[in-house]
Design a protein around this motif. Structure first.
Motif, PDB file in Angstrom:
ATOM      1  N   UNK A 127       0.859  -1.183   0.000  1.00 41.87           N
ATOM      2  CA  UNK A 127       0.000   0.000   0.000  1.00 41.87           C
ATOM      3  C   UNK A 127       0.899   1.238   0.000  1.00 41.87           C
ATOM      4  N   UNK A 128       0.698   2.110  -0.977  1.00 40.21           N
ATOM      5  CA  UNK A 128       1.362   3.405  -1.000  1.00 40.21           C
ATOM      6  C   UNK A 128       0.266   4.443  -0.763  1.00 40.21           C
ATOM      7  N   UNK A 129       0.283   5.090   0.387  1.00 38.45           N
ATOM      8  CA  UNK A 129      -0.816   5.975   0.777  1.00 38.45           C
ATOM      9  C   UNK A 129      -0.643   7.324   0.095  1.00 38.45           C
ATOM     10  N   UNK A 130      -1.673   7.722  -0.641  1.00 40.53           N
ATOM     11  CA  UNK A 130      -1.624   8.983  -1.376  1.00 40.53           C
ATOM     12  C   UNK A 130      -2.471  10.078  -0.753  1.00 40.53           C
ATOM     13  N   UNK A 131      -3.311   9.742   0.227  1.00 42.95           N
ATOM     14  CA  UNK A 131      -4.124  10.761   0.868  1.00 42.95           C
ATOM     15  C   UNK A 131      -4.933  10.209   2.018  1.00 42.95           C
ATOM     16  N   UNK A 132      -5.372  11.089   2.896  1.00 47.18           N
ATOM     17  CA  UNK A 132      -6.216  10.690   4.013  1.00 47.18           C
ATOM     18  C   UNK A 132      -5.442   9.957   5.098  1.00 47.18           C
TER      19      UNK A 132
ATOM     20  N   UNK B 277       2.813  -6.557   2.861  1.00 44.44           N
ATOM     21  CA  UNK B 277       2.557  -7.794   3.591  1.00 44.44           C
ATOM     22  C   UNK B 277       2.849  -8.975   2.676  1.00 44.44           C
ATOM     23  N   UNK B 278       3.525  -9.953   3.229  1.00 44.46           N
ATOM     24  CA  UNK B 278       3.945 -11.124   2.469  1.00 44.46           C
ATOM     25  C   UNK B 278       2.831 -12.171   2.442  1.00 44.46           C
ATOM     26  N   UNK B 279       2.947 -13.193   1.584  1.00 42.57           N
ATOM     27  CA  UNK B 279       1.908 -14.220   1.491  1.00 42.57           C
ATOM     28  C   UNK B 279       1.583 -14.841   2.846  1.00 42.57           C
TER      29      UNK B 279
ATOM     30  N   UNK C  67      -5.209   4.923  -1.413  1.00 42.37           N
ATOM     31  CA  UNK C  67      -3.915   4.272  -1.607  1.00 42.37           C
ATOM     32  C   UNK C  67      -3.751   3.820  -3.048  1.00 42.37           C
ATOM     33  N   UNK C  68      -2.486   3.674  -3.436  1.00 41.29           N
ATOM     34  CA  UNK C  68      -2.139   2.978  -4.666  1.00 41.29           C
ATOM     35  C   UNK C  68      -1.620   1.604  -4.257  1.00 41.29           C
ATOM     36  N   UNK C  69      -2.164   0.571  -4.882  1.00 44.82           N
ATOM     37  CA  UNK C  69      -1.798  -0.807  -4.560  1.00 44.82           C
ATOM     38  C   UNK C  69      -0.801  -1.326  -5.596  1.00 44.82           C
ATOM     39  N   UNK C  70       0.298  -1.847  -5.110  1.00 43.87           N
ATOM     40  CA  UNK C  70       1.270  -2.535  -5.959  1.00 43.87           C
ATOM     41  C   UNK C  70       1.242  -4.005  -5.578  1.00 43.87           C
TER      42      UNK C  70
END
Length: 248
Positions: free
Chosen positions: A43-48, A73-75, A89-92
């Motif tokens: 998770x890369x948090x972009x706001x809030x 977080x890993x498997x 968030x932006x999810x990678x």
């Protein structure tokens, strides 16, 4: 080997999420707890602001999230996104299209997990948009929270048995999907890594010929506000981003 055409760096998956603001049974607003079997998620948090709650062999953890935060977080790590106020968030996602091919299992109660057909019917949304989709997504979230809370309570009490049993149930549910996942992995992440190896070999030999195929690419979300596991999701209709790769 079939490969993913023009993948994102590292053949990662990509989407954007706005965490659900629906209140759950424990009074917390947020998404559907789940785990991945072979993919690490970031998770890369972009706001809030908000948090991510996780269950792992180390127990229960709640990580605060705010703009600029990165959490991953890993498997096998159960994770639940919690809304604190306009969390975005932006999810990678590792391994490109694997999560869209089923590498995510909700923390439904044990009786649902024990029946593959019932699990599939409960996890699937009947529509992509509209009131029916929203109602189903909320019902799915509530059922995942229902199964998640006992897992968390047990871990907090020092009992990891229910958590480990959930991991076993999740593995049984996805076992038949592994051959398809293997092909997606070969076409995406593995092919990307092997391509880098070939490029290194070429450079070591003094040949930059692979640079003749260089190019630039761009895209915009193809669907805004879809119903994801954790929140409303902006998706990219590109192989390996938020769609599995089925190319030839």
């Amino acid at each position: 080997m079939v490969s993913l055409p023009h993948p994102l760096p590292g053949a990662v998956g990509l989407s954007h999420l706005s965490a659900y603001d629906w209140e759950a049974a424990d009074g917390v607003c947020g998404g559907s707890p789940h785990l991945h079997l072979v993919c690490t998620e970031a998770y890369v948090v972009t706001g809030g602001r908000g948090a991510v709650q996780t269950l792992s062999p180390d127990g229960y953890r709640e990580v605060p999230l705010e703009a600029g935060s990165v959490a991953w977080f890993t498997p096998g790590t159960v994770h639940r996104m919690v809304q604190g106020g306009d969390l975005r968030i932006t999810v990678l996602m590792q391994n490109s299209g694997l999560p869209e091919a089923g590498d995510a299992v909700f923390t439904f109660p044990p009786d649902v997990l024990a029946d593959p057909e019932r699990y599939a019917a409960t996890a699937k949304l009947p529509a992509k948009e509209g009131p029916e989709a929203e109602a189903a997504a909320r019902k799915r979230r509530d059922l995942a929270v229902e199964g998640y809370l006992p897992l968390r309570e047990a871990l907090e009490a020092g009992d990891n048995g229910p958590y480990l049993e959930f991991q076993q149930a999740a593995a049984r549910l996805v076992r038949d999907k592994v051959p398809t996942w293997r092909e997606l992995w070969r076409a995406g992440a593995l092919a990307t890594a092997e391509r880098t190896g070939a490029q290194l070999d070429a450079l070591e030999a003094g040949s930059p010929d692979h640079l003749a195929g260089s190019g630039s690419y761009d895209s915009r979300p193809s669907r805004i506000g879809g119903y994801g596991m954790c929140g409303r999701r902006d998706e990219y209709e590109l192989p390996g981003t938020t769609l599995p790769y089925h190319g030839a």
